[in-house]
Design a protein around this motif. Structure first.
Motif, PDB file in Angstrom:
ATOM      1  N   LEU A 165      80.364  45.988  35.345  1.00 13.65           N
ATOM      2  CA  LEU A 165      80.222  44.851  34.437  1.00 13.65           C
ATOM      3  C   LEU A 165      78.856  44.848  33.763  1.00 13.65           C
ATOM      4  O   LEU A 165      78.687  44.277  32.686  1.00 13.65           O
ATOM      5  N   ASP A 166      77.870  45.498  34.370  1.00 11.47           N
ATOM      6  CA  ASP A 166      76.522  45.515  33.796  1.00 11.47           C
ATOM      7  C   ASP A 166      76.358  46.515  32.662  1.00 11.47           C
ATOM      8  O   ASP A 166      75.435  46.388  31.865  1.00 11.47           O
ATOM      9  N   ASN A 167      77.213  47.545  32.614  1.00 10.05           N
ATOM     10  CA  ASN A 167      76.982  48.572  31.583  1.00 10.05           C
ATOM     11  C   ASN A 167      78.153  48.752  30.607  1.00 10.05           C
ATOM     12  O   ASN A 167      78.096  49.612  29.723  1.00 10.05           O
ATOM     13  N   ALA A 168      79.214  47.975  30.765  1.00 10.56           N
ATOM     14  CA  ALA A 168      80.434  48.221  29.985  1.00 10.56           C
ATOM     15  C   ALA A 168      80.374  47.719  28.540  1.00 10.56           C
ATOM     16  O   ALA A 168      81.010  48.311  27.655  1.00 10.56           O
ATOM     17  N   ALA A 169      79.637  46.655  28.283  1.00  8.95           N
ATOM     18  CA  ALA A 169      79.696  46.015  26.954  1.00  8.95           C
ATOM     19  C   ALA A 169      79.383  46.985  25.808  1.00  8.95           C
ATOM     20  O   ALA A 169      80.117  46.994  24.798  1.00  8.95           O
ATOM     21  N   PRO A 170      78.335  47.826  25.904  1.00 10.42           N
ATOM     22  CA  PRO A 170      78.062  48.738  24.774  1.00 10.42           C
ATOM     23  C   PRO A 170      79.208  49.718  24.517  1.00 10.42           C
ATOM     24  O   PRO A 170      79.408  50.138  23.374  1.00 10.42           O
ATOM     25  N   LEU A 171      79.950  50.078  25.539  1.00  3.93           N
ATOM     26  CA  LEU A 171      81.078  50.993  25.335  1.00  3.93           C
ATOM     27  C   LEU A 171      82.167  50.310  24.502  1.00  3.93           C
ATOM     28  O   LEU A 171      82.745  50.919  23.596  1.00  3.93           O
ATOM     29  N   VAL A 172      82.412  49.051  24.792  1.00  7.09           N
ATOM     30  CA  VAL A 172      83.390  48.304  24.001  1.00  7.09           C
ATOM     31  C   VAL A 172      82.872  48.145  22.569  1.00  7.09           C
ATOM     32  O   VAL A 172      83.602  48.350  21.593  1.00  7.09           O
ATOM     33  N   ALA A 173      81.584  47.842  22.453  1.00  8.00           N
ATOM     34  CA  ALA A 173      80.991  47.662  21.117  1.00  8.00           C
ATOM     35  C   ALA A 173      81.078  48.941  20.291  1.00  8.00           C
ATOM     36  O   ALA A 173      81.163  48.893  19.059  1.00  8.00           O
ATOM     37  N   HIS A 174      81.033  50.093  20.951  1.00 11.41           N
ATOM     38  CA  HIS A 174      81.101  51.367  20.225  1.00 11.41           C
ATOM     39  C   HIS A 174      82.523  51.920  20.120  1.00 11.41           C
ATOM     40  O   HIS A 174      82.718  53.076  19.773  1.00 11.41           O
ATOM     41  N   GLY A 175      83.508  51.110  20.453  1.00  8.35           N
ATOM     42  CA  GLY A 175      84.869  51.509  20.102  1.00  8.35           C
ATOM     43  C   GLY A 175      85.823  51.833  21.235  1.00  8.35           C
ATOM     44  O   GLY A 175      86.953  52.247  20.974  1.00  8.35           O
ATOM     45  N   ALA A 176      85.383  51.674  22.479  1.00  9.45           N
ATOM     46  CA  ALA A 176      86.320  51.950  23.587  1.00  9.45           C
ATOM     47  C   ALA A 176      87.441  50.908  23.594  1.00  9.45           C
ATOM     48  O   ALA A 176      87.199  49.713  23.418  1.00  9.45           O
ATOM     49  N   ASP A 177      88.658  51.383  23.823  1.00 11.89           N
ATOM     50  CA  ASP A 177      89.808  50.476  23.938  1.00 11.89           C
ATOM     51  C   ASP A 177      90.131  50.142  25.379  1.00 11.89           C
ATOM     52  O   ASP A 177      90.662  49.077  25.678  1.00 11.89           O
ATOM     53  N   LEU A 178      89.872  51.095  26.256  1.00  5.87           N
ATOM     54  CA  LEU A 178      90.228  50.934  27.670  1.00  5.87           C
ATOM     55  C   LEU A 178      89.032  51.275  28.540  1.00  5.87           C
ATOM     56  O   LEU A 178      88.448  52.359  28.391  1.00  5.87           O
ATOM     57  N   LEU A 179      88.673  50.355  29.428  1.00  4.06           N
ATOM     58  CA  LEU A 179      87.600  50.614  30.395  1.00  4.06           C
ATOM     59  C   LEU A 179      88.257  51.071  31.692  1.00  4.06           C
ATOM     60  O   LEU A 179      88.893  50.266  32.384  1.00  4.06           O
ATOM     61  N   ALA A 180      88.134  52.351  31.997  1.00  4.70           N
ATOM     62  CA  ALA A 180      88.765  52.903  33.203  1.00  4.70           C
ATOM     63  C   ALA A 180      87.759  52.839  34.358  1.00  4.70           C
ATOM     64  O   ALA A 180      86.698  53.462  34.298  1.00  4.70           O
ATOM     65  N   VAL A 181      88.123  52.082  35.374  1.00  2.00           N
ATOM     66  CA  VAL A 181      87.138  51.734  36.406  1.00  2.00           C
ATOM     67  C   VAL A 181      87.728  51.875  37.802  1.00  2.00           C
ATOM     68  O   VAL A 181      88.834  51.401  38.062  1.00  2.00           O
ATOM     69  N   ILE A 182      86.971  52.502  38.680  1.00  2.00           N
ATOM     70  CA  ILE A 182      87.329  52.515  40.103  1.00  2.00           C
ATOM     71  C   ILE A 182      86.323  51.656  40.867  1.00  2.00           C
ATOM     72  O   ILE A 182      86.595  50.499  41.211  1.00  2.00           O
TER      73      ILE A 182
END
Ligand SMILES: Cc1ncc(COP(=O)(O)OP(=O)(O)O)c(N)n1
Ligand SMILES: Cc1nc(C(=O)O)sc1CCOP(=O)(O)O
Ligand SMILES: [Mg+2]
Length: 207
Positions: A165-182
C-alpha cells in the motif's frame, strides 16, 4: 469484463493454516482477479485447493486463474497465468477458449508484450517493480518501462513484485490496471487486516 483493480495471488507457504480464511477476507474487500499459485509438486493438493478457491470465487463473483498450468485451468474452466517457461500462449488459448482470461509474464520487455498480445493474451504482466520477499530474484522493471508499455500496449497491464500500500499509487498513476500482490496483501496478521488492505488497494483506482 473490465480488468482493473487488485489482483490477489496466493502463496501456499505464506497462507499455511489460514488459506481459505485469508483468501475469503481478500475477496470480501474486493478482488478483481485471484490467482492460485502453488509451486509444490503435490498435484492432488493443488487440484483440491483450486477447486476450493473456485467455489469461493463463484460466491464473490471473482475470476480465478491458475498459475503455470493450462491443463488444470481447462479442467476447472477458469483462466491461467503463464510465464515465459510455462508453455506457449496460442495452444493455451485454443484449449481454454475465447472467453478465458490468460495472462502472460513479460518481465521488462515490450517485445514480449507485443508477442503475448499477438498470441492471444488477455493481459500482460510486468515486474518486478520493488524488492520482493516472495521472488527476490525476479528481473527488475521500472516506471519508465510502465509508461512506455501504457503508450504501446492495448491490453490491460498487470504490475507485480514487492507491491504494498505504501508504494502502489505511482504504478496506478503511470498506467497499471492490475496490482498483482502476494505479501503486501496476505502477509497481514489478521483476516480483518487483509480485508482492509484489499479495500485500500482498490481505492487507488477510484479517481
Ligand atoms: C500476474 C503475474 N505476473 C507475473 C507472474 C510470474 O509468472 P512466472 O514468471 O511464470 O513466475 P511464477 O509465478 O510461475 O513463479 C505471475 N505469477 N503472475
Ligand atoms: C510471482 C512473482 N513474479 C514476479 C515477476 O516479476 O514476474 S514478482 C513475483 C512475486 C510477487 O510477490 P510479492 O507481491 O510478495 O512480491
Ligand atoms: Mg510460472
Amino acid at each position: 469484463m473490465k480488468l482493473r483493480g487488485l489482483y490477489a495471488i496466493t502463496d501456499s507457504q505464506l497462507l499455511a493454516g489460514r488459506f481459505l480464511s485469508h483468501v475469503e477476507a481478500a475477496l470480501e474487500g474486493g478482488v478483481c482477479l485471484l490467482q492460485y499459485r502453488d509451486k509444490s509438486d503435490d498435484a492432488a493438493r493443488r487440484l483440491r485447493e483450486a477447486e476450493g478457491l473456485m467455489k469461493l470465487c463463484e460466491r464473490y463473483g471473482t475470476q480465478l486463474l491458475i498459475n503455470d498450468d493450462a491443463e488444470v485451468a481447462a479442467r476447472l474452466g477458469v483462466g491461467v497465468h503463464l510465464g515465459q517457461t510455462d508453455g506457449p500462449l496460442t495452444p493455451a488459448r485454443a484449449l481454454l477458449g475465447r472467453q478465458a482470461i490468460i495472462g502472460s509474464t513479460c518481465h521488462a520487455s515490450l517485445d514480449l508484450a507485443a508477442q503475448a498480445a499477438s498470441e492471444g493474451a488477455s493481459y500482460v504482466a510486468f515486474g518486478r517493480f520493488f524488492n520482493s520477499v516472495t521472488k527476490p530474484g525476479a528481473p527488475a522493471a521500472n516506471v519508465q518501462l510502465l509508461e512506455q508499455a501504457r503508450a504501446q500496449v492495448k491490453l490491460p497491464i498487470a504490475v507485480i513484485g514487492g507491491i504494498t500500500l505504501d508504494n502502489a499509487a505511482p504504478l496506478v498513476a503511470h498506467g497499471a490496471d492490475l496490482l498483482a500482490v502476494i505479501h503486501g496483501l496476505f502477509g497481514a496478521d489478521s483476516a480483518q487486516e487483509v480485508t482492509r488492505r484489499a479495500r485500500a488497494f482498490n481505492a487507488l483506482f477510484a479517481s
